[in-house]
Design an enzyme around this catalytic site. Sequence first.
Site, PDB file in Angstrom:
ATOM      1  N   GLY A  10      43.985  57.874  42.527  1.00 40.83           N
ATOM      2  CA  GLY A  10      42.837  58.056  43.428  1.00 40.83           C
ATOM      3  C   GLY A  10      43.269  58.851  44.643  1.00 40.83           C
ATOM      4  O   GLY A  10      44.325  58.597  45.204  1.00 40.83           O
ATOM      5  N   GLU A 103      50.816  53.174  42.845  1.00 43.11           N
ATOM      6  CA  GLU A 103      51.504  52.330  41.866  1.00 43.11           C
ATOM      7  C   GLU A 103      51.667  53.023  40.498  1.00 43.11           C
ATOM      8  O   GLU A 103      52.758  53.035  39.918  1.00 43.11           O
ATOM      9  CB  GLU A 103      50.619  51.077  41.777  1.00 43.11           C
ATOM     10  CG  GLU A 103      50.868  50.124  40.751  1.00 43.11           C
ATOM     11  CD  GLU A 103      49.593  49.316  40.382  1.00 43.11           C
ATOM     12  OE1 GLU A 103      48.481  49.523  40.924  1.00 43.11           O
ATOM     13  OE2 GLU A 103      49.746  48.479  39.506  1.00 43.11           O
ATOM     14  N   THR A 125      48.094  55.409  49.057  1.00 42.54           N
ATOM     15  CA  THR A 125      46.943  54.675  48.525  1.00 42.54           C
ATOM     16  C   THR A 125      46.178  54.098  49.701  1.00 42.54           C
ATOM     17  O   THR A 125      46.779  53.587  50.653  1.00 42.54           O
ATOM     18  CB  THR A 125      47.313  53.522  47.562  1.00 42.54           C
ATOM     19  OG1 THR A 125      46.151  52.695  47.396  1.00 42.54           O
ATOM     20  CG2 THR A 125      48.442  52.660  48.036  1.00 42.54           C
ATOM     21  N   ASP A 127      44.643  51.532  49.453  1.00 47.10           N
ATOM     22  CA  ASP A 127      44.715  50.071  49.280  1.00 47.10           C
ATOM     23  C   ASP A 127      45.883  49.424  50.028  1.00 47.10           C
ATOM     24  O   ASP A 127      45.887  48.216  50.221  1.00 47.10           O
ATOM     25  CB  ASP A 127      44.851  49.726  47.786  1.00 47.10           C
ATOM     26  CG  ASP A 127      43.619  50.112  46.993  1.00 47.10           C
ATOM     27  OD1 ASP A 127      42.586  50.427  47.616  1.00 47.10           O
ATOM     28  OD2 ASP A 127      43.686  50.117  45.755  1.00 47.10           O
ATOM     29  N   ARG A 171      41.471  46.632  44.591  1.00 47.65           N
ATOM     30  CA  ARG A 171      41.447  46.113  43.229  1.00 47.65           C
ATOM     31  C   ARG A 171      42.258  44.815  43.112  1.00 47.65           C
ATOM     32  O   ARG A 171      41.761  43.812  42.638  1.00 47.65           O
ATOM     33  CB  ARG A 171      42.098  47.180  42.347  1.00 47.65           C
ATOM     34  CG  ARG A 171      41.920  47.040  40.895  1.00 47.65           C
ATOM     35  CD  ARG A 171      42.898  47.957  40.202  1.00 47.65           C
ATOM     36  NE  ARG A 171      42.576  49.366  40.319  1.00 47.65           N
ATOM     37  CZ  ARG A 171      41.694  49.989  39.550  1.00 47.65           C
ATOM     38  NH1 ARG A 171      41.028  49.313  38.649  1.00 47.65           N
ATOM     39  NH2 ARG A 171      41.491  51.281  39.694  1.00 47.65           N
ATOM     40  N   GLU A 221      36.368  44.615  46.254  1.00 43.41           N
ATOM     41  CA  GLU A 221      35.807  44.768  44.894  1.00 43.41           C
ATOM     42  C   GLU A 221      36.502  43.872  43.867  1.00 43.41           C
ATOM     43  O   GLU A 221      35.905  43.496  42.858  1.00 43.41           O
ATOM     44  CB  GLU A 221      35.902  46.227  44.447  1.00 43.41           C
ATOM     45  CG  GLU A 221      37.346  46.711  44.395  1.00 43.41           C
ATOM     46  CD  GLU A 221      37.521  48.156  43.990  1.00 43.41           C
ATOM     47  OE1 GLU A 221      36.561  48.812  43.607  1.00 43.41           O
ATOM     48  OE2 GLU A 221      38.686  48.617  44.077  1.00 43.41           O
TER      49      GLU A 221
HETATM   50  O1  F6P Z   1      43.541  53.014  43.521  1.00 43.12           O
HETATM   51  C1  F6P Z   1      42.844  52.991  44.695  1.00 43.12           C
HETATM   52  C2  F6P Z   1      41.415  52.639  44.542  1.00 43.12           C
HETATM   53  O2  F6P Z   1      40.918  52.904  45.783  1.00 43.12           O
HETATM   54  C3  F6P Z   1      41.089  51.193  44.105  1.00 43.12           C
HETATM   55  O3  F6P Z   1      40.920  50.297  45.166  1.00 43.12           O
HETATM   56  C4  F6P Z   1      39.805  51.358  43.355  1.00 43.12           C
HETATM   57  O4  F6P Z   1      39.582  50.328  42.439  1.00 43.12           O
HETATM   58  C5  F6P Z   1      40.007  52.657  42.691  1.00 43.12           C
HETATM   59  O5  F6P Z   1      40.773  53.442  43.577  1.00 43.12           O
HETATM   60  C6  F6P Z   1      38.737  53.350  42.276  1.00 43.12           C
HETATM   61  O6  F6P Z   1      39.046  54.653  41.922  1.00 43.12           O
HETATM   62  P1  F6P Z   1      38.204  55.600  40.963  1.00 43.12           P
HETATM   63  O7  F6P Z   1      36.775  55.342  41.251  1.00 43.12           O
HETATM   64  O8  F6P Z   1      38.622  56.970  41.378  1.00 43.12           O
HETATM   65  O9  F6P Z   1      38.604  55.262  39.597  1.00 43.12           O
END
Ligand code: F6P
Length: 341
Positions: A10, A103, A125, A127, A171, A221
């Site tokens: 992401g 990760e 990230t 996160d 996540r 989420e």
């Molecule tokens: O990996 C980072 C993150 O922000 C997570 O918190 C989230 O679940 C995910 O990306 C969503 O990413 P995408 O919508 O691009 O799959």
Amino acid sequence: MRIGVLTGGGDCPGLNAVIRAVVRKGAGIYGHEFVGFRDGWRGPLENTTMPLGISDVRGILPRGGTILGSSRTNPFKVDGGVDRITENLHSLGVDALIAIGGEDTLGVATKLAERGVHVVGVPKTIDNDLNATDYTFGFDTAVNIAMEAIDRLHTTAESHHRALIVEVMGRHAGWIALHAGMAGGANVILIPEFPFSVERVCAYVESRFQAHYAPIIVVAEGATPDGGENAIIEKGLDAFGHARLGGIGEWLAGEIEKRTGKEARTTVLGHIQRGGTPTAFDRMLATRFGLQAIDAASESDWGKMVALRGTDIVRVPLADATTELKLVRPELYAEAEVFFG
Ligand code: F6P
């Protein structure tokens, strides 16, 4: 040296600041040449590249996203993927890679380093869940975006006497929810690390209304109610096996309405948290990571990731960053709980 650079997973604010710092110091001070690999690990896998010289990185410091593009491609899930990468690096005359990712991207980098590929990792990230570094860039920007949303939701919640829920990213780890929720004065913060009781959330909602205020609930989420994952709407898996999350906020709003009789609405911040210009903190951290990453590559210090420890940038083995996630500890969550209700 000829060095390939890629950004995977992401996207997050600050990626361009890293690329700029790597190239400015790498080409300007060390005299290296660079190749930009497009869209994460798909670039070296499919040999899709772009020029990456000093002129290509001019003006990108404040820009969100990544000029290299990103994807969640996992070469270990592609038949012969790893061999294709090593052949492509060889045919392009690329001696080393700087992989900027979270990760998953750095997990691939770790395994490639074990197979002898020259890699240096840079953690990113929103996160903030990567071990071995105090912070990742992108997190501060995401927290500020979520905090501003919470500030705005407070005033409209008061006007309409509603419970408002904000669903933020996170996540496995609730860092964004925790920081934005505490900074924004949320009345309840729900994170993946600690399953929550719907009954208790409703009790907080009611006590907040009794005090003549409207409750704001921040939910990550990946948060789940006690004893179940029933709230999560699964929308398929990515190449690293992660479910696409979403829906906990909407589900919780339904439960609150049903159990308290109060109107409850949800705002899902989604990708707004990942877009746009980075904060000063993230630009600075990303720039320092980029400078240190190119130092590590220039010293052939392979298999390392740059990390923030206090105010210092250090180098740690890539494996230290990717074997375990950094989660919110109970003591930290207890600090937030003081303000619940
Ligand atoms: O990996 C980072 C993150 O922000 C997570 O918190 C989230 O679940 C995910 O990306 C969503 O990413 P995408 O919508 O691009 O799959």
